[in-house]
Design a protein around this motif. Structure first.
Motif, PDB file in Angstrom:
ATOM      1  N   TYR A  80      24.985  73.386  26.169  1.00 58.53           N
ATOM      2  CA  TYR A  80      24.417  73.326  24.821  1.00 58.53           C
ATOM      3  C   TYR A  80      22.914  73.585  24.850  1.00 58.53           C
ATOM      4  O   TYR A  80      22.370  74.286  23.989  1.00 58.53           O
ATOM      5  CB  TYR A  80      24.724  71.972  24.181  1.00 58.53           C
ATOM      6  N   VAL A  81      22.230  73.027  25.837  1.00 51.77           N
ATOM      7  CA  VAL A  81      20.790  73.248  25.952  1.00 51.77           C
ATOM      8  C   VAL A  81      20.500  74.718  26.225  1.00 51.77           C
ATOM      9  O   VAL A  81      19.620  75.328  25.603  1.00 51.77           O
ATOM     10  CB  VAL A  81      20.190  72.357  27.063  1.00 51.77           C
ATOM     11  N   ILE A  82      21.260  75.321  27.139  1.00 57.11           N
ATOM     12  CA  ILE A  82      21.047  76.730  27.488  1.00 57.11           C
ATOM     13  C   ILE A  82      21.343  77.628  26.297  1.00 57.11           C
ATOM     14  O   ILE A  82      20.636  78.622  26.052  1.00 57.11           O
ATOM     15  CB  ILE A  82      21.922  77.115  28.697  1.00 57.11           C
ATOM     16  N   ASN A  83      22.376  77.284  25.527  1.00 62.55           N
ATOM     17  CA  ASN A  83      22.732  78.070  24.345  1.00 62.55           C
ATOM     18  C   ASN A  83      21.560  78.170  23.373  1.00 62.55           C
ATOM     19  O   ASN A  83      21.222  79.254  22.876  1.00 62.55           O
ATOM     20  CB  ASN A  83      23.937  77.424  23.650  1.00 62.55           C
ATOM     21  N   VAL A  84      20.916  77.043  23.104  1.00 65.47           N
ATOM     22  CA  VAL A  84      19.771  77.026  22.188  1.00 65.47           C
ATOM     23  C   VAL A  84      18.571  77.714  22.828  1.00 65.47           C
ATOM     24  O   VAL A  84      17.893  78.531  22.201  1.00 65.47           O
ATOM     25  CB  VAL A  84      19.433  75.575  21.788  1.00 65.47           C
ATOM     26  N   LEU A  85      18.314  77.381  24.084  1.00 67.54           N
ATOM     27  CA  LEU A  85      17.153  77.929  24.782  1.00 67.54           C
ATOM     28  C   LEU A  85      17.216  79.446  24.845  1.00 67.54           C
ATOM     29  O   LEU A  85      16.193  80.132  24.660  1.00 67.54           O
ATOM     30  CB  LEU A  85      17.079  77.343  26.191  1.00 67.54           C
ATOM     31  N   VAL A 134      14.743  84.495  23.853  1.00 65.67           N
ATOM     32  CA  VAL A 134      14.961  85.920  23.598  1.00 65.67           C
ATOM     33  C   VAL A 134      14.315  86.333  22.278  1.00 65.67           C
ATOM     34  O   VAL A 134      13.748  87.432  22.167  1.00 65.67           O
ATOM     35  CB  VAL A 134      16.468  86.257  23.622  1.00 65.67           C
ATOM     36  N   ASN A 135      14.375  85.453  21.281  1.00 65.55           N
ATOM     37  CA  ASN A 135      13.708  85.751  20.018  1.00 65.55           C
ATOM     38  C   ASN A 135      12.193  85.892  20.225  1.00 65.55           C
ATOM     39  O   ASN A 135      11.559  86.810  19.693  1.00 65.55           O
ATOM     40  CB  ASN A 135      14.001  84.665  18.988  1.00 65.55           C
ATOM     41  N   GLN A 136      11.619  85.004  21.020  1.00 65.30           N
ATOM     42  CA  GLN A 136      10.189  85.084  21.313  1.00 65.30           C
ATOM     43  C   GLN A 136       9.857  86.382  22.050  1.00 65.30           C
ATOM     44  O   GLN A 136       8.851  87.039  21.753  1.00 65.30           O
ATOM     45  CB  GLN A 136       9.754  83.877  22.149  1.00 65.30           C
ATOM     46  N   TRP A 137      10.697  86.753  23.011  1.00 66.72           N
ATOM     47  CA  TRP A 137      10.458  87.976  23.784  1.00 66.72           C
ATOM     48  C   TRP A 137      10.605  89.221  22.908  1.00 66.72           C
ATOM     49  O   TRP A 137       9.811  90.157  23.003  1.00 66.72           O
ATOM     50  CB  TRP A 137      11.410  88.038  24.973  1.00 66.72           C
ATOM     51  N   ASN A 138      11.621  89.224  22.036  1.00 61.10           N
ATOM     52  CA  ASN A 138      11.800  90.370  21.144  1.00 61.10           C
ATOM     53  C   ASN A 138      10.602  90.546  20.215  1.00 61.10           C
ATOM     54  O   ASN A 138      10.179  91.674  19.933  1.00 61.10           O
ATOM     55  CB  ASN A 138      13.083  90.200  20.321  1.00 61.10           C
ATOM     56  N   GLN A 139      10.074  89.432  19.736  1.00 62.13           N
ATOM     57  CA  GLN A 139       8.886  89.514  18.892  1.00 62.13           C
ATOM     58  C   GLN A 139       7.701  90.068  19.682  1.00 62.13           C
ATOM     59  O   GLN A 139       6.898  90.845  19.168  1.00 62.13           O
ATOM     60  CB  GLN A 139       8.542  88.125  18.332  1.00 62.13           C
ATOM     61  N   ALA A 140       7.593  89.654  20.943  1.00 58.75           N
ATOM     62  CA  ALA A 140       6.485  90.125  21.776  1.00 58.75           C
ATOM     63  C   ALA A 140       6.605  91.613  22.070  1.00 58.75           C
ATOM     64  O   ALA A 140       5.606  92.347  22.039  1.00 58.75           O
ATOM     65  CB  ALA A 140       6.428  89.328  23.072  1.00 58.75           C
ATOM     66  N   THR A 141       7.815  92.085  22.378  1.00 55.93           N
ATOM     67  CA  THR A 141       7.976  93.496  22.743  1.00 55.93           C
ATOM     68  C   THR A 141       7.696  94.425  21.568  1.00 55.93           C
ATOM     69  O   THR A 141       7.330  95.591  21.781  1.00 55.93           O
ATOM     70  CB  THR A 141       9.392  93.763  23.286  1.00 55.93           C
ATOM     71  N   SER A 192      15.127  78.343  11.956  1.00 57.60           N
ATOM     72  CA  SER A 192      15.891  78.061  13.167  1.00 57.60           C
ATOM     73  C   SER A 192      16.383  79.335  13.827  1.00 57.60           C
ATOM     74  O   SER A 192      16.711  80.316  13.169  1.00 57.60           O
ATOM     75  CB  SER A 192      17.087  77.173  12.826  1.00 57.60           C
ATOM     76  N   ASN A 193      16.428  79.309  15.159  1.00 59.43           N
ATOM     77  CA  ASN A 193      17.005  80.409  15.935  1.00 59.43           C
ATOM     78  C   ASN A 193      18.488  80.206  16.195  1.00 59.43           C
ATOM     79  O   ASN A 193      19.173  81.113  16.637  1.00 59.43           O
ATOM     80  CB  ASN A 193      16.295  80.527  17.291  1.00 59.43           C
ATOM     81  N   ILE A 194      18.990  78.982  15.963  1.00 56.38           N
ATOM     82  CA  ILE A 194      20.386  78.692  16.290  1.00 56.38           C
ATOM     83  C   ILE A 194      21.319  79.486  15.393  1.00 56.38           C
ATOM     84  O   ILE A 194      22.309  80.044  15.823  1.00 56.38           O
ATOM     85  CB  ILE A 194      20.679  77.184  16.166  1.00 56.38           C
ATOM     86  N   ASN A 195      21.006  79.526  14.082  1.00 59.41           N
ATOM     87  CA  ASN A 195      21.858  80.251  13.154  1.00 59.41           C
ATOM     88  C   ASN A 195      21.262  81.622  12.899  1.00 59.41           C
ATOM     89  O   ASN A 195      20.166  81.744  12.380  1.00 59.41           O
ATOM     90  CB  ASN A 195      21.986  79.464  11.850  1.00 59.41           C
ATOM     91  N   ASN A 196      21.990  82.674  13.259  1.00 53.88           N
ATOM     92  CA  ASN A 196      21.442  84.027  13.177  1.00 53.88           C
ATOM     93  C   ASN A 196      21.795  84.759  11.893  1.00 53.88           C
ATOM     94  O   ASN A 196      21.348  85.860  11.661  1.00 53.88           O
ATOM     95  CB  ASN A 196      21.953  84.870  14.353  1.00 53.88           C
ATOM     96  N   THR A 197      22.684  84.201  11.081  1.00 53.28           N
ATOM     97  CA  THR A 197      23.127  84.924   9.895  1.00 53.28           C
ATOM     98  C   THR A 197      22.221  84.627   8.721  1.00 53.28           C
ATOM     99  O   THR A 197      21.530  83.622   8.678  1.00 53.28           O
ATOM    100  CB  THR A 197      24.572  84.541   9.532  1.00 53.28           C
TER     101      THR A 197
END
Length: 719
Positions: A372-377, A382-389, A583-588
């Motif tokens: 569960y921790v890895i799922n959220v992390l 990845v969201n942070q990295w995508n924003q950076a790229t 939140s990053n958990i819910n993507n829709t």
């Protein structure tokens, strides 16, 4: 009176007969499917909506429904579905052929679904979950090879190559590691020597040690590679850069002149992936085949360096983050199998479920929490990295400021997650006893797959040294050189260094009751204290790097886990009602009606975070006891005896509480039976019949072996 006695006797006999009939039905039911009743009972009153958790865990209701549809597509398609339901009896040759057959079918199916991007994405994720070898082949081409052009190529280079790449008209691989070199990229030996007279680079493997090796897709498949080479101009080495090199004729598949390429053959796992090796023999490529977004070589042979040497590694940053998704998938599947088996398997004097033994559930429950921790992390990072790229295209100077931090984060996460993944898979194997040695229960292959495709112990040490070097350098610049408190604040993975002096003044923990350990802010504070004090110790001895290497590596590991706790805690706060849209958990984008329902799931995420944080503290108690103010009295330590007892008690208590709802927790991950590929992981609990039927269907299960007459009969009938 006699008549009444007769009537009573008849009634009693009738009741006895009814009871006996019911008992017989129960016996028959238990005989046919003894695990079904156990799992049904485990699923009673979970305390949370499992269906809603499936949505949230998988990115929202819309995404989960797309995943379900994609799983149906796979299961119904004879070319995507693995013959017989699993690959465990297939030869290496058969697995290689199957995976390429799947990729061809997948590309055609994705083309047919091009007007439904959500279902296309779902099909990609489900196929990667279903087949690890498929995942790695597609990942090497679609991510590593493709992103090399995106991250290192100019716009003109990207536009020239991208259509062929996306449509698989050329098939790519990523040639970085060498026979004698892996994580120390500056030590790579493959050369790209510029010839001004022809405006070509000559790609060469000058030594045996410079052979590119363990290159996914190179063994049999790739027509092109991007190769990391030392750039030589007029006998001057300008460092490593990326070059496009054709490997095979796209029509015949035969190696091109100047290319020697071969397959690595049998491995510990993932035989469907053709890892291979490449030797370049003065292979000439045009100057434009050097990817020149950052570093450049003019046609006259003038080298223009990149603004930051770390830019040579940026593709690896994203690659390392995907280990989080791999861990979630591999550990989630293995733990689903082990937990269902543990709740069905009964043993002992009273025929107890083995999951009820403390030694069993304490072994597995931290792994469940970690998924569960890895799922959220994963989604947060990845969201942070995508924003950076995105900044690489719009604001390169701002992008460059973030590179070092992301490099340190990715190095730390890849190392710590692969070590933890190996630990969990081994715990799962031990928890299932001898049955885990059967390939048909998928645990042995999972261990093999994880070992083949993740970084080994030696490379993990190198990765963590990169993380700790960044940590120590930041510490030196901000704290030791006096920048702290002068208005200069730092963020991201090292944000806690802003509070260095505050934590150094704390000598003892203010833990007074067990309820405090349920507070994620409180446990994060405890763990931060440990990292700060270990960092303070490390900076004093870091000049003697090799003599203190193990403690420095441990510091990097602690720092990384602290980051995981911090990001998880922050994301749960974002999931609160007021911050739900952040939140990053819910993507829709269309799940607002479910906000209130999702709020009801927060206690489960908090429970998982609580167990994971206390697991980290409990596991590292010995490190807390290494730090004191110089006295021998136990009162000088951060924790006193009562606090340590409290931590141990609450750790066992949390594991026991998690065990009570473990089946709903693993059900919520949503892995179908055909993806688990393990009879012992069946959702319905009918594991023994399914397992025995699988065994009976194994090749050569019955009959006389072909070597009987030659090697057995001479013993049994020597005359």
């Amino acid at each position: 009176m006699k008549n009444n006695n007769k009537i009573n006797k008849i009634n009693n006999d009738s009741n006895d007969n009814n009871d006996n009939a019911i008992n017989r039905l129960i016996v028959i039911q238990n005989h046919l499917s003894p695990g079904s009743i156990d799992l049904a009972r485990e699923r009673e009153n979970p305390g949370f909506d499992v269906q809603k958790m499936k949505w949230l865990f998988n990115g929202g209701k819309e995404m989960f429904e797309a995943l379900e549809e994609a799983y149906k597509i796979i299961q119904r398609d004879p070319e995507l579905y693995i013959p017989g339901g699993h690959p465990f009896d297939m030869t290496l040759k058969e697995q290689r052929e199957l995976v390429m057959k799947q990729i061809l079918r997948y590309q055609k199916t994705r083309q047919a679904l091009k007007n439904d991007p959500l279902l296309c994405r779902a099909l990609e994720l489900t196929m990667c979950t279903y087949s690890e070898a498929f995942w790695m082949r597609v990942y090497v081409h679609d991510t590593l090879f493709c992103q090399a052009f995106e991250m290192f190529g100019t716009k003109e280079q990207y536009d020239k190559w991208i259509d062929d790449i996306l449509n698989w008209r050329i098939i790519g691989c990523f040639a970085m590691t060498e026979l004698a070199h892996s994580s120390f990229l500056r030590g790579l030996e493959t050369t790209a020597t510029y010839d001004k007279t022809t405006e070509e680079f000559i790609i060469n493997s000058p030594t045996l040690e410079s052979t590119k090796i363990w290159i996914g897709m190179a063994g049999q498949t790739a027509t092109h590679t991007v190769a990391l080479c030392q750039t030589i101009i007029d006998n001057i080495n300008y460092g490593i850069n990326w070059f496009v090199v054709p490997l095979r004729d796209v029509q015949t598949g035969k190696p091109l002149p100047g290319i020697i390429v071969g397959d690595l053959g049998s491995k510990y796992g993932r035989h469907g992936l053709d890892n291979g090796w490449i030797q370049f023999c003065h292979k000439r490529v045009p100057r434009e085949y050097m990817l020149m977004k950052w570093s450049k070589v003019t046609f006259e042979g003038v080298f223009i360096p990149s603004p930051n040497p770390a830019l040579s590694y940026i593709t690896l940053i994203g690659e390392r983050f995907y280990v989080l998704y791999g861990a979630q998938s591999a550990l989630g599947q293995a733990l689903t199998i082990a937990c269902r088996y543990g709740c069905i398997r009964r043993q002992g004097v009273n025929n107890e479920q083995i999951m009820d033994y403390q030694s069993h559930y304490v072994n597995l429950m931290p792994g469940v929490a970690s998924v569960y921790v890895i799922n959220v992390l994963y989604r947060v990072i990845v969201n942070q990295w995508n924003q950076a790229t995105k900044l690489a295209q719009t604001n390169q100077s701002e992008f460059l400021k973030k590179i070092n931090d992301f490099h340190a984060i990715s190095s730390g996460l890849k190392a710590t997650l692969t070590w933890w993944g190996s630990e969990v898979l081994e715990r799962v194997r031990r928890s299932m006893g001898g049955h885990a040695y059967s390939a048909y229960n998928a645990i042995g292959p999972a261990i093999a797959d994880w070992g083949v495709t993740t970084t080994g112990a030696g490379d993990n040490f190198v990765l963590l040294q990169q993380t700790v070097k960044y940590l120590l350098d930041t510490f030196k610049n901000i704290v030791i050189q006096g920048e702290e408190g002068k208005g200069k604040k730092i963020g991201s993975s090292v944000v806690y260094l802003n509070d260095f002096q505050k934590y150094m003044k704390i000598t003892q923990c203010n833990l007074s009751n067990e309820n405090q350990l349920y507070d994620l802010d409180f446990t994060l504070d405890i763990f931060t204290w440990l990292v700060i004090h270990k960092l303070n110790e490390a900076q004093a001895t870091s000049s003697l790097w090799n003599d203190n290497q193990m403690s420095l590596i441990k510091l990097a590991e602690l720092h990384t886990w602290r980051l995981a706790l911090y990001e998880y805690n922050q994301e749960l706060k974002n999931l609160s009602k007021s911050n739900y849209n952040n939140s990053n958990i819910n993507n829709t984008n269309n799940d607002n009606n479910n906000n209130e329902e999702y709020q009801k799931l927060l206690p489960i995420f908090y429970k998982m975070g609580q167990l994971w944080s206390i697991h980290l503290i409990h596991t590292n108690l010995h490190l807390f006891l290494e730090i004191d103010d110089g006295g021998d009295d136990s009162n000088n330590y951060y924790f006193n005896k009562n606090q340590i007892k409290m931590i141990k008690n609450i750790y066992l208590k949390m594991c026991k509480e998690t065990r009570k709802i473990v089946i709903p927790l693993v059900d919520a991950w949503g892995f179908p039976d055909f993806v688990l590929k393990a009879p012992f992981g069946r959702y319905d609990g009918d594991i023994y019949a399914a397992y025995f039927n699988t065994i009976k269907a194994a090749p050569n299960c019955f009959g006389v072996p072909n070597y009987w007459n030659d090697y057995i009969k001479p013993f049994t009938n020597p005359y």
